[in-house]
Scaffold this motif. Structure first.
Motif, PDB file in Angstrom:
ATOM      1  N   LEU A  18       0.850  -1.160  -0.080  1.00 47.89           N
ATOM      2  CA  LEU A  18       0.097  -0.088  -0.090  1.00 47.89           C
ATOM      3  C   LEU A  18       0.689   1.218   0.018  1.00 47.89           C
ATOM      4  O   LEU A  18       0.476   2.310  -0.667  1.00 47.89           O
ATOM      5  CB  LEU A  18      -0.676   0.071   1.199  1.00 47.89           C
ATOM      6  N   GLN A  19       1.892   1.195   0.699  1.00 50.15           N
ATOM      7  CA  GLN A  19       2.847   2.224   0.641  1.00 50.15           C
ATOM      8  C   GLN A  19       3.605   2.554  -0.725  1.00 50.15           C
ATOM      9  O   GLN A  19       3.686   3.725  -1.227  1.00 50.15           O
ATOM     10  CB  GLN A  19       3.832   1.918   1.540  1.00 50.15           C
ATOM     11  N   LYS A  20       3.610   1.638  -1.378  1.00 52.34           N
ATOM     12  CA  LYS A  20       4.305   1.681  -2.771  1.00 52.34           C
ATOM     13  C   LYS A  20       3.089   2.134  -3.773  1.00 52.34           C
ATOM     14  O   LYS A  20       3.294   3.214  -4.510  1.00 52.34           O
ATOM     15  CB  LYS A  20       4.667   0.291  -3.354  1.00 52.34           C
ATOM     16  N   MET A  26       0.911   9.628  -5.495  1.00 52.12           N
ATOM     17  CA  MET A  26       1.524  10.748  -5.290  1.00 52.12           C
ATOM     18  C   MET A  26       2.301  11.459  -6.618  1.00 52.12           C
ATOM     19  O   MET A  26       2.086  12.398  -7.034  1.00 52.12           O
ATOM     20  CB  MET A  26       2.346  10.781  -4.040  1.00 52.12           C
ATOM     21  N   LYS A  27       3.118  10.442  -7.159  1.00 49.10           N
ATOM     22  CA  LYS A  27       3.952  10.998  -8.147  1.00 49.10           C
ATOM     23  C   LYS A  27       3.399  10.920  -9.438  1.00 49.10           C
ATOM     24  O   LYS A  27       3.221  12.124 -10.062  1.00 49.10           O
ATOM     25  CB  LYS A  27       5.063   9.747  -8.307  1.00 49.10           C
ATOM     26  N   ARG A  33      -0.177  14.286  -0.211  1.00 51.27           N
ATOM     27  CA  ARG A  33      -0.073  13.060   0.720  1.00 51.27           C
ATOM     28  C   ARG A  33      -1.546  12.641   1.402  1.00 51.27           C
ATOM     29  O   ARG A  33      -2.065  11.615   1.334  1.00 51.27           O
ATOM     30  CB  ARG A  33       0.814  12.809   1.782  1.00 51.27           C
ATOM     31  N   HIS A  34      -2.054  13.607   1.703  1.00 54.37           N
ATOM     32  CA  HIS A  34      -3.642  13.390   2.472  1.00 54.37           C
ATOM     33  C   HIS A  34      -4.527  13.038   1.581  1.00 54.37           C
ATOM     34  O   HIS A  34      -5.365  12.290   1.603  1.00 54.37           O
ATOM     35  CB  HIS A  34      -3.784  14.512   3.502  1.00 54.37           C
ATOM     36  N   LEU A  35      -4.438  13.699   0.348  1.00 48.48           N
ATOM     37  CA  LEU A  35      -5.461  13.284  -0.821  1.00 48.48           C
ATOM     38  C   LEU A  35      -5.336  11.959  -1.389  1.00 48.48           C
ATOM     39  O   LEU A  35      -6.057  11.207  -1.531  1.00 48.48           O
ATOM     40  CB  LEU A  35      -5.423  14.468  -1.938  1.00 48.48           C
ATOM     41  N   ALA A  36      -3.900  11.648  -1.410  1.00 47.15           N
ATOM     42  CA  ALA A  36      -3.377  10.322  -2.024  1.00 47.15           C
ATOM     43  C   ALA A  36      -4.036   9.182  -1.070  1.00 47.15           C
ATOM     44  O   ALA A  36      -4.443   8.165  -1.439  1.00 47.15           O
ATOM     45  CB  ALA A  36      -2.031  10.395  -2.173  1.00 47.15           C
TER      46      ALA A  36
END
Length: 60
Positions: A18-20, A26-27, A33-36
């Protein structure tokens, strides 16, 4: 089920995949970050997503 930022961040810490996906969102989409994280919640957790059970278990 309701979105909870703290719970979602806990889920992210437990699941490197999930982090990936978060970093990719984001990229690729240019999201903060908060929207992603919210987008990831809606795509992977809510409404029977792959991580719905794990997310709900964090609330217990």
């Amino acid at each position: 089920m309701k979105y909870d930022a703290h719970q979602m961040n806990q889920l992210l810490k437990k699941h490197p995949e999930l982090q990936k996906e978060l970093k990719s969102l984001m990229k690729d989409m240019g999201l903060e970050r908060h929207l992603a994280v919210k987008a990831l919640y809606h795509s992977q957790v809510s409404d029977g997503g792959n991580y719905q059970t794990q997310y709900q278990d964090l609330n217990k």
